[in-house]
Structure formats: structure tokens, C-alpha cells
Design a protein around this motif. Structure first.
Motif, mmCIF file in Angstrom:
data_model
loop_
_atom_site.group_PDB
_atom_site.id
_atom_site.type_symbol
_atom_site.label_atom_id
_atom_site.label_comp_id
_atom_site.label_asym_id
_atom_site.label_seq_id
_atom_site.Cartn_x
_atom_site.Cartn_y
_atom_site.Cartn_z
ATOM 1 N N UNK A 147 49.918 45.009 37.850
ATOM 2 C CA UNK A 147 49.395 44.845 39.201
ATOM 3 C C UNK A 147 48.510 43.604 39.292
ATOM 4 N N UNK A 148 47.669 43.400 38.300
ATOM 5 C CA UNK A 148 46.789 42.227 38.319
ATOM 6 C C UNK A 148 47.616 40.947 38.287
ATOM 7 N N UNK A 149 48.648 40.914 37.452
ATOM 8 C CA UNK A 149 49.517 39.731 37.392
ATOM 9 C C UNK A 149 50.196 39.497 38.736
ATOM 10 N N UNK A 150 50.638 40.561 39.410
ATOM 11 C CA UNK A 150 51.279 40.414 40.727
ATOM 12 C C UNK A 150 50.311 39.871 41.765
ATOM 13 N N UNK A 151 49.064 40.356 41.754
ATOM 14 C CA UNK A 151 48.067 39.878 42.713
ATOM 15 C C UNK A 151 47.798 38.393 42.503
ATOM 16 N N UNK A 152 47.665 37.974 41.262
ATOM 17 C CA UNK A 152 47.409 36.563 40.981
ATOM 18 C C UNK A 152 48.596 35.699 41.379
ATOM 19 N N UNK A 153 49.799 36.230 41.220
ATOM 20 C CA UNK A 153 50.985 35.487 41.643
ATOM 21 C C UNK A 153 51.007 35.333 43.167
#
Length: 296
Positions: A146-152
Motif C-alpha cells: 500500500x505504501x509503495x502504491x501511494x508513493x507511485x
């Protein structure tokens, strides 16, 4: 990767706080958070004393000092104290409530966005970045994916990324309530609690009928029963874009915790398994140890 020491979430007296920070000042920490985030009735240190402690720590260590705000604002006096904290004019502030965000934005001052702000997507992050947020602490239940998706999402908006600080060790702060659970456990009214949470320097364990510790009660705060520990997940922390790892204080053994994380970031191989839960990080129930459950 930087190591940060989160604010003390439990109620410790002045002597214990002083001794704790004297010990922490000698450790390889890059950021130290100070201040009361849980209950405004806990006044072991005043705001001026927290600021004084911050100056002392800056004089004897290289760590960045940050003042953390209260998470649940319930009274005009607490709002006034929050305004004074945001007007300190010297130290970076961690905003744990949208009132603090508003005060910092009005003053055009940078701030850290605490996990209690509940920012779960790139658009929410973008609005807070416009308000001055320079570091984001994701909600503790966020997984690496989820954190990686938000940063993307933030990258897709052609925005610069804030620093990302992951809650990597300690009892997870899960929820806040107007009711004081520790006072209730001792059959005391909240307005006459007699500061009974000082009797529980690591919180009050709440167990199931089968004897399993489900939660930890800390005044108005409900925390995880187990301590989360992401030391074995260090490679995944680096891969997801984490810049800072937050280690949340406990009454005993924090020097060993800081040393263990520092050794791994200096190149020592992370352990294959550690005590503590890490389910949230892997997208599962937070109380799980996913290595034991065979989920990773």
C-alpha cells in the motif's frame, strides 16, 4: 536509512524521562521526537521543559529534534496549548491532528505528518504536501504494498515525494477514545483518574479469556498487544522507499533495540526471525507473526 526515536507514548515521571533521554542521547539516532501525544493531563514536562530538553539533546547529539502534538483535541485549553506548540519558532513539529496541520499551514511552516492523520492515498498526501508536510508517517496498519502504491500515485501527479517514516518497532497505536480505559480498569472516573496510568510504564495488558494478550491499554489509547518488530523485514523496508524507521520507546531495553537496527543498516545481515508481530506490513492481520503462519 535514518533511525528515529518516537515520542514516549506512556506516562513516565520526570526522573524516568530524564534518565531515558540521557541514555538515548548517546545512541546513533538521527531524529528524536519529544512531547505528549496521548493525554493532556500528563504534565511531567511542560512545553517549555520539552523545548529545553530539545536544546540539551541538540547540544550533545546530532539528532534532529521534533516536537509531537497531541492526537485528540477535546478542550479549548488543549487547542491553546497546541497553538503555543506550533508557535515555538524553533523546533520542527509533528502534526498528529488536523488542527495542528491548519496552524502550521497558516504559519507557512514545514511539519511532519503523523500516522494519526490517516493519509491513505496520493491525493490526500498531495493536499498535505501543499500545506507544508515534508515527512509522512503512514498509518501503522499500512502494508509495504500500500505504501509503495501511494508513493507511485504521488509520482504520477508529478510531485516530489516527502520523506517516508515507517513505524518499525514498538506497541502499535491503533485507536483513540474520549474515554480513559486505564482509569476505567481501576474504577476511577476520567476526571479523577489520579494519574493511575503512571503505574503501567509499558501500558496495561488486555487479554482474552484464553489468556492471549490482544491489546495494550494506555489511557485513552488502544495499542497492539504484541510489540511490532520489522528488523527482519529490513530489505523490504528499503525497497518500498522508507527513509526513516521509527522506534517507539519502551521502559526497558531500548538501547539494545537501537543498536540492533543500527547494526543492520550498517551492513550486518538482518535476522531471519525476531520476536514480535509484523502482519500489517505483509498485508495480513496485524497480530500475526507471518513467518510462523507460513504466509511469507
Amino acid at each position: 536509512m535514518k533511525l528515529s526515536l518516537g515520542p514516549v507514548l506512556f506516562y513516565w515521571d520526570k526522573a524516568q524521562l530524564g534518565n531515558f533521554y540521557a541514555e538515548m542521547s548517546a545512541l546513533p539516532l538521527d531524529v528524536i521526537y519529544l512531547g505528549e501525544t496521548v493525554c493532556s493531563k500528563r504534565r511531567a514536562f511542560s512545553l517549555d521543559q520539552w523545548l529545553g530538553l530539545g536544546r540539551e539533546l541538540q547540544a550533545c547529539s546530532q539528532a534532529q529534534i521534533v516536537l509531537s502534538s497531541l492526537t485528540l483535541i477535546e478542550a479549548a485549553s488543549e487547542l491553546s496549548s497546541l497553538r503555543r506548540l506550533c508557535d515555538n519558532g524553533d523546533v520542527l513539529v509533528e502534526a498528529n491532528d488536523m488542527g495542528a496541520v491548519q496552524f502550521m499551514a497558516e504559519r507557512k511552516l514545514p511539519f511532519v505528518g503523523g500516522s494519526a492523520l490517516n493519509l491513505y492515498n496520493g491525493h490526500a498526501l498531495g493536499q498535505l504536501l501543499d500545506s507544508g508536510m515534508i515527512r509522512w508517517v503512514p498509518p501503522v496498519e499500512c502494508s509495504a504494498a500500500l505504501i509503495a502504491d501511494v508513493l507511485e500515485q504521488v509520482r504520477d501527479m508529478d510531485r516530489d515525494l516527502p520523506e517516508v517514516e515507517i513505524f518499525a518497532y514498538g506497541h502499535l497505536p491503533l485507536a483513540y477514545s474520549a474515554r480513559c480505559f486505564t482509569a476505567r480498569a481501576e474504577n476511577r472516573p476520567k476526571d479523577d483518574c489520579q494519574f493511575c496510568c503512571i503505574n503501567y510504564p509499558d501500558g496495561l495488558a488486555l487479554s482474552s479469556q484464553e489468556g492471549q494478550q490482544l491489546f495494550t491499554l494506555n489511557g485513552i489509547q488502544t495499542m497492539s498487544g504484541e510489540v511490532t518488530n520489522l528488523l527482519a523485514d529490513y530489505p523490504a523496508l528499503a525497497a518500498c522507499g522508507a527513509d526513516v524507521l521509527r522506534l517507539s520507546p519502551r521502559a526497558q531495553g531500548m538501547a539494545d533495540v537501537v543498536t540492533a537496527f543500527d547494526k543492520v543498516r550498517q551492513g550486518e545481515a538482518p535476522p531471519l526471525f525476531v520476536d514480535g508481530c509484523n502482519g500489517y506490513w505483509h498485508g495480513h492481520a496485524g497480530m500475526l507473526k507471518v513467518e510462523e503462519a507460513g504466509l511469507c
